[in-house]
Scaffold this active site. Sequence first.
Site, PDB file in Angstrom:
ATOM      1  CD  GLU A 284      -1.183  -5.536  -0.068  1.00 59.21           C
ATOM      2  OE1 GLU A 284      -0.252  -5.384  -0.864  1.00 59.21           O
ATOM      3  OE2 GLU A 284      -2.081  -4.684   0.102  1.00 59.21           O
TER       4      GLU A 284
ATOM      5  CB  THR B 182      -2.024  -4.491  -9.444  1.00 59.56           C
ATOM      6  OG1 THR B 182      -2.533  -3.215  -9.064  1.00 59.56           O
ATOM      7  CG2 THR B 182      -1.896  -5.402  -8.233  1.00 59.56           C
TER       8      THR B 182
ATOM      9  CD  GLU C 278      -1.672   3.864  -6.833  1.00 58.66           C
ATOM     10  OE1 GLU C 278      -1.212   4.888  -6.274  1.00 58.66           O
ATOM     11  OE2 GLU C 278      -1.608   2.733  -6.309  1.00 58.66           O
TER      12      GLU C 278
ATOM     13  NE  ARG D 268       2.604  -4.855  -1.213  1.00 56.98           N
ATOM     14  CZ  ARG D 268       2.605  -3.700  -0.565  1.00 56.98           C
ATOM     15  NH1 ARG D 268       3.722  -3.201  -0.107  1.00 56.98           N
ATOM     16  NH2 ARG D 268       1.479  -3.048  -0.352  1.00 56.98           N
TER      17      ARG D 268
ATOM     18  CG  ASP E  96      -7.691  -0.472  -6.390  1.00 61.03           C
ATOM     19  OD1 ASP E  96      -8.042  -1.599  -6.015  1.00 61.03           O
ATOM     20  OD2 ASP E  96      -6.743   0.148  -5.870  1.00 61.03           O
TER      21      ASP E  96
HETATM   22  C1  DMJ Z   1       0.279  -1.355  -4.464  1.00 57.06           C
HETATM   23  O1  DMJ Z   1       0.485  -2.380  -3.574  1.00 57.06           O
HETATM   24  C2  DMJ Z   1      -0.485  -1.818  -5.661  1.00 57.06           C
HETATM   25  O2  DMJ Z   1      -0.310  -0.923  -6.699  1.00 57.06           O
HETATM   26  C3  DMJ Z   1      -1.938  -1.992  -5.377  1.00 57.06           C
HETATM   27  O3  DMJ Z   1      -2.670  -2.313  -6.531  1.00 57.06           O
HETATM   28  C4  DMJ Z   1      -2.507  -0.722  -4.804  1.00 57.06           C
HETATM   29  N1  DMJ Z   1      -1.767  -0.275  -3.675  1.00 57.06           N
HETATM   30  C5  DMJ Z   1      -0.334  -0.202  -3.760  1.00 57.06           C
HETATM   31  C6  DMJ Z   1       0.224   1.082  -4.287  1.00 57.06           C
HETATM   32  O4  DMJ Z   1      -0.463   2.193  -4.018  1.00 57.06           O
END
Ligand code: DMJ
Length: 632
Positions: free
Chosen positions: A263, A620, A531, A267, A396
Amino acid sequence: MHPPSRQDYISISLAGQGTYNNGKQWRRQSCWRKWKRLSRLQRSLILLFLFMCGIASYPAVTEHLRGLTAGERSTESNSVLRPIVPQVLPEPVKPQPEQSSQKKLSNKRGPPILQNRLQKKGNGTVTVEEKKEKGEEEGVISWRGAVVDTDKDTEEAKDGESKDHLLANHKSGPSNQSEASLLEAVKDAFRHAWQGYKDFAWGHDELRPLSKSYSEWFGLGLTLIDALDTMWILGLKEEFEEARTWVATELTFNKNVDVNLFESTIRILGGLLSTYHLTGDTMFLDKAKDIGSRLMPAFNTPSKIPYSDVNIGKGTAHPPRWTSDSTVAEVTSIQLEFRELSRLTQDPQYQDAVAEVMKQVHKLDGKLDGLVPMFINTNNGQFTHQGIFTLGARADSYYEYLLKQWIQGGKKEDQLLQDYVQAIEGVKKNLLQKSSPNGLTFVGELSHGQFSPKMDHLVCFLPGTLALGAHHGLPADHMDLAKQLMETCYQMYIQMETGLSPEIVHFNMHEGSIRDIDVKLADRHNLLRPETVESLFYLYRFTKDHKYQDWGWNILQNFNKYTKVSSGGYTSINNVRDPDYTSPRDKMESFFLGETLKYLYLLFSEDPSLISLDEYVFNTEAHPLPIWPSTA
Ligand code: DMJ
C-alpha cells in the site's frame, strides 16, 4: 359428536346446519350470527390471530417485491420495515443490433435521459445536488445539465431481455455536453472532496466526512500524497501548491510506524515518483528515495519474498501476526515503482529486489494455466493455500503488473509477456463464463476445481488492462474480451438501485434465471473504487466510442447522488441496493482522489496526449510512470 363448547376454546364450526345454501347473503348472515354468538374472549383471540398473520406476512411480501433471493432473506436478520424499493431493471425496448445503436449514439449526441430514480434524502447526511429547472416536465429533474427522468418507473422492466436492451436502456449521459463542462464536473467533484479533506483531515490519512474528522492508517498524509498528481493533471494549481508545501515542510518518514509494503509503495512511492515526473520538482524525488529506502528491509526474509509490513522508523519488517505468508498480488505489484526508483537513482538495489520476486514466482509450482494462488510463504518462497484462483482480491494486480512491467521496460522482457499471455489464456479456459438470462461475460473463481460465479469489483481492472495490451500489440481477441467485460462491469452498476456497484456480485448461470446478478447482504458496500472507471478510460482512449464516456458520466452522477457529503468529501456506503438507506460508512478512501476522479477526468478528456499511453504506464494506484526510452 362435538365436544361441549368451552369458553377458553375457540370452536368454529365451518359446516352450516340444515339445507346447503351458498348464497352470498346467507353466508354473510350466517357468519355474522356465528360471530355474535362468540364470547368476547373468543372474538379478541380471533382478532389477535388475524392481526399476527397480517404482520407475519408483511416482510415476505415486501421482500418479494424488493426482489431479494431466498438466501438473502434468510440472512437478513436485522431487517427493518422499509418502503418498497423496486429493482432497477431495464425498460423494455425494441431489439436493435448493437452496431446500429452505438452508431446512433455517437452521431446523435442528444439530451441524456437517465434511468435512476430521484433519490429521497433518506439519512439526512448525504445530500443530493439537484434542482428543478424552469419549464421541465413534471417528474424530470436536472443535475448539471443531465436530465433525470423520475417518471420512468423501473418496475416497467421485464426480465429476459437481451443484453443490448440492458445497455440501450442506459445510453444516456454526457452526450450533449462540451468536453469542458464534463471536465469541470470532475473538477467540481474533486474540489468538493478536497475541501472536506482540507477542513477536517488535513495532513492525515483519510477523511471521515460525516463525523468531520479523520482516520490514520500509516499517519503519513495518505490522501494528500495520493491526490498530488491528480491535482496536477486536473490543473488545480492552488490546491496543488498548498499540498506541495505540506509535503516539503511537514511530511517525514522518520517515524516509528508500521506500514504495509504494497500500500505504501503504490500510493506513496508511486504518487511521489509520478508527481516528480509531471512537475520536474526534485523535492518529490528526494521524498521518493527516502520512503523507497525505508521500505527495503521488507525484503530481508529467508526466501527474499518480502514481508507485508515494515517499520519505516526502525528499519524492521515482519509478516502479519497470524501467518508468515504474504499476498501474491502485494509482492508482485511493487515492481513498477521500485524499478523506476532504480532507474532514477542509478542504484540497482531496488530493481534487483523486486526482480528476484518475479523470477521466483515465474518458476513456482502450483499455477494453473498461468493463474496464481493468492498466498506465498516468506520462509520457503512457495505458494500456500493452493488450488484457489481468482482475478479479484489478493491476485488481481499480479496480472496487471506482468503486462505493465513489460510495457514500462520497452517490451523487451519476454518472460513477463509470456506469463501475461498465458495467464489470460488461463482466465479464458478456467474462469470465463456467461450469465443467464442475458449472457453477460464474467470472470468467476475456482476453488479446487469447483467454479464459483463470484466476481469482485476489483476484477473490473481487467477490461482496461486487456485493452492496454491490445493497444501494445497483443492479440485482437484481448480487445474483444475487454469490451465484453466492460459491459459486465457497467451492468454491475446500473442494475443496482443506486446505480453504484457493490463490492462483490454473484452471477446466475442456470437457465431460466430471472436476473443475471445477485448480491449477498454482506457484499452490498461501495468503497468509491476506481476499477470500472479506470477501464472505461482505457476503452474510450482506444475506441473513441462515446458510450464509455456516457457510462462514466452516469457513474459520476451516482457518486454525486449517493456518496457526496454536503459539508465536504464523499463517503463509502454500505448498501448500494437501497437509495433511501445507503448507510454511509463515514470514510473517503484515498484512492477516490488518487484514482477514481483522475480516471474520470482522463475519460472525459479528448486529448490523447494528456498522459499518453504510449509514453506512460499507470501503476495500480493510477500514478503514471514513464515508459523507459529505448537505449538500443
Ligand atoms: C487501490 O489501492 C489499487 O487500485 C489496488 O490495486 C486495488 N485496490 C485499490 C482500489 O480499489
